[in-house]
Write an enzyme that holds these catalytic residues in place. Structure first.
Site, short mmCIF file in Angstrom:
data_model
loop_
_atom_site.label_atom_id
_atom_site.label_comp_id
_atom_site.label_asym_id
_atom_site.label_seq_id
_atom_site.Cartn_x
_atom_site.Cartn_y
_atom_site.Cartn_z
N GLY A 12 -15.26 -2.04 -0.33
CA GLY A 12 -16.29 -3.07 -0.52
C GLY A 12 -16.45 -3.56 -1.94
O GLY A 12 -17.48 -4.13 -2.28
N SER A 13 -15.41 -3.39 -2.78
CA SER A 13 -15.57 -3.86 -4.17
C SER A 13 -15.67 -5.39 -4.23
O SER A 13 -16.40 -5.94 -5.06
CB SER A 13 -14.45 -3.34 -5.07
OG SER A 13 -13.22 -3.94 -4.74
N LYS A 64 -12.12 -5.43 23.14
CA LYS A 64 -12.24 -6.04 21.81
C LYS A 64 -13.15 -7.26 21.82
O LYS A 64 -13.86 -7.54 20.86
CB LYS A 64 -10.87 -6.40 21.25
CG LYS A 64 -10.96 -6.65 19.76
CD LYS A 64 -9.75 -7.22 19.08
CE LYS A 64 -10.20 -7.85 17.76
NZ LYS A 64 -9.23 -8.72 17.16
N MET A 89 -9.98 -5.18 8.11
CA MET A 89 -8.61 -4.93 8.56
C MET A 89 -8.44 -5.15 10.07
O MET A 89 -7.90 -4.30 10.78
CB MET A 89 -8.19 -3.51 8.16
CG MET A 89 -8.16 -3.32 6.65
SD MET A 89 -7.12 -4.53 5.82
CE MET A 89 -7.10 -3.86 4.15
N LEU A 91 -7.77 -8.48 13.16
CA LEU A 91 -7.57 -9.89 13.45
C LEU A 91 -8.86 -10.47 14.02
O LEU A 91 -9.59 -9.77 14.72
CB LEU A 91 -6.45 -10.07 14.48
CG LEU A 91 -5.05 -9.66 14.05
CD1 LEU A 91 -4.07 -9.94 15.18
CD2 LEU A 91 -4.63 -10.40 12.79
N ASN A 106 -10.50 -15.46 4.02
CA ASN A 106 -9.95 -14.11 3.82
C ASN A 106 -9.28 -14.05 2.46
O ASN A 106 -8.83 -15.06 1.92
CB ASN A 106 -8.91 -13.82 4.91
CG ASN A 106 -8.32 -12.42 4.78
OD1 ASN A 106 -9.04 -11.45 4.55
ND2 ASN A 106 -7.00 -12.30 4.92
N HIS A 108 -6.26 -11.77 0.27
CA HIS A 108 -5.14 -10.86 0.51
C HIS A 108 -4.48 -10.52 -0.83
O HIS A 108 -4.27 -11.40 -1.65
CB HIS A 108 -4.13 -11.52 1.46
CG HIS A 108 -3.04 -10.59 1.85
ND1 HIS A 108 -3.25 -9.52 2.71
CD2 HIS A 108 -1.75 -10.53 1.48
CE1 HIS A 108 -2.10 -8.86 2.84
NE2 HIS A 108 -1.19 -9.46 2.11
C1 GAR Z 1 -8.58 -6.13 -1.18
O1 GAR Z 1 -7.55 -5.92 -2.12
C2 GAR Z 1 -8.19 -7.20 -0.18
O2 GAR Z 1 -7.39 -8.20 -0.74
C3 GAR Z 1 -7.42 -6.40 0.84
O3 GAR Z 1 -8.15 -5.23 0.98
C4 GAR Z 1 -8.74 -4.90 -0.27
C5 GAR Z 1 -10.20 -4.58 -0.04
O4 GAR Z 1 -10.77 -4.02 -1.19
N1 GAR Z 1 -7.25 -7.10 2.07
C6 GAR Z 1 -6.16 -7.04 2.82
O5 GAR Z 1 -5.23 -6.30 2.59
C7 GAR Z 1 -6.16 -7.97 4.02
N2 GAR Z 1 -4.91 -7.92 4.69
P1 GAR Z 1 -12.35 -3.83 -1.28
O6 GAR Z 1 -12.80 -3.14 0.01
O7 GAR Z 1 -12.56 -2.95 -2.47
O8 GAR Z 1 -12.97 -5.19 -1.44
#
Ligand code: GAR
Length: 208
Positions: A12-13, A64, A89, A91, A106, A108
């Site tokens: 959740g950063s 789902k 994480m 769809l 989103n 990535h």
């Molecule tokens: C982030 O780096 C985001 O880009 C990635 O998960 C991380 C979540 O970090 N998302 C994916 O990989 C989507 N396919 P966070 O929970 O610290 O915000």
């Protein structure tokens, strides 16, 4: 003021960066955090930050779509305008996509369409790329697909580990995700405008 909800599965950063940004800018209110992982760290952050939050496991629903109807109805109950996926994480299925058509974004940790999925940072390192990056896009039914709104390259250095590269990528994510979300809901970055920009001026700098 726009009402935003964040969906997250992990630390959740990005959610926290978004909350701080919009509390300062006062252009949007993050009214809700939803998670599919009841033990995820993002829920602790929501509590500390005073953002209402809820979590449900998909496996506790008959299927789902029932889980997704819970998400949709919770978002609608809070009159949410836009949904921000931040390390969510899963769809998005038709129930969510139809309710928030073109209003789910989103982020990535790679330059899509390279390295979609859950292990982008590790896969980019394993592949040996010298430049990776961050992509922010509108969500469709695919995995990390959908029209791209913003990309920023992040260099890979010799000796990088998944942790060091993830950290470099995260600092770009925290800086840019709130700004791109804001530009999108304020209509400053429309898909039409993005296409025009790419046609005339194929550059990474799209002026945020
Ligand atoms: C982030 O780096 C985001 O880009 C990635 O998960 C991380 C979540 O970090 N998302 C994916 O990989 C989507 N396919 P966070 O929970 O610290 O915000």
């Amino acid at each position: 003021m726009s009402k935003l909800a964040v969906l997250a599965s992990g630390s959740g950063s990005n959610f926290e960066a978004m909350v701080h940004y919009f509390r300062q800018q006062a252009t949007a209110d993050i009214v809700l955090l939803l998670s599919d992982q009841p033990q995820a760290q993002c829920l602790n952050r929501a509590e500390r930050l005073g953002v209402p939050a809820a979590a449900q496991r998909v496996r506790d629903f008959p299927d789902k779509d029932s889980y997704e109807r819970w998400i949709r109805d919770t978002l609608l109950d809070s009159a949410v305008d836009m949904v921000v996926l931040a390390g969510y994480m899963r769809l998005c299925g038709p129930t969510l996509l139809q309710a928030f058509d073109h209003r789910i974004l989103n982020i990535h940790p790679a330059l899509l369409p390279s390295f979609p999925g859950k292990h982008a940072v590790e896969q980019a390192l394993d592949y040996g790329v010298q430049v990776s990056g961050v992509t922010i896009h509108v969500v469709d039914e695919g995995m990390d697909t959908g029209p791209i709104l913003y990309q920023e390259p992040v260099p890979v250095f010799a000796g990088d580990t998944p942790e060091t590269l993830q950290k470099r990528i995260a600092s770009v994510e925290h800086r840019m995700y709130p700004r791109v979300v804001e530009a999108y809901f304020q209509g400053e970055v429309t898909l039409k405008a993005r296409r025009a920009i790419w046609k005339e001026e194929p550059t990474w700098d799209c002026g945020f």
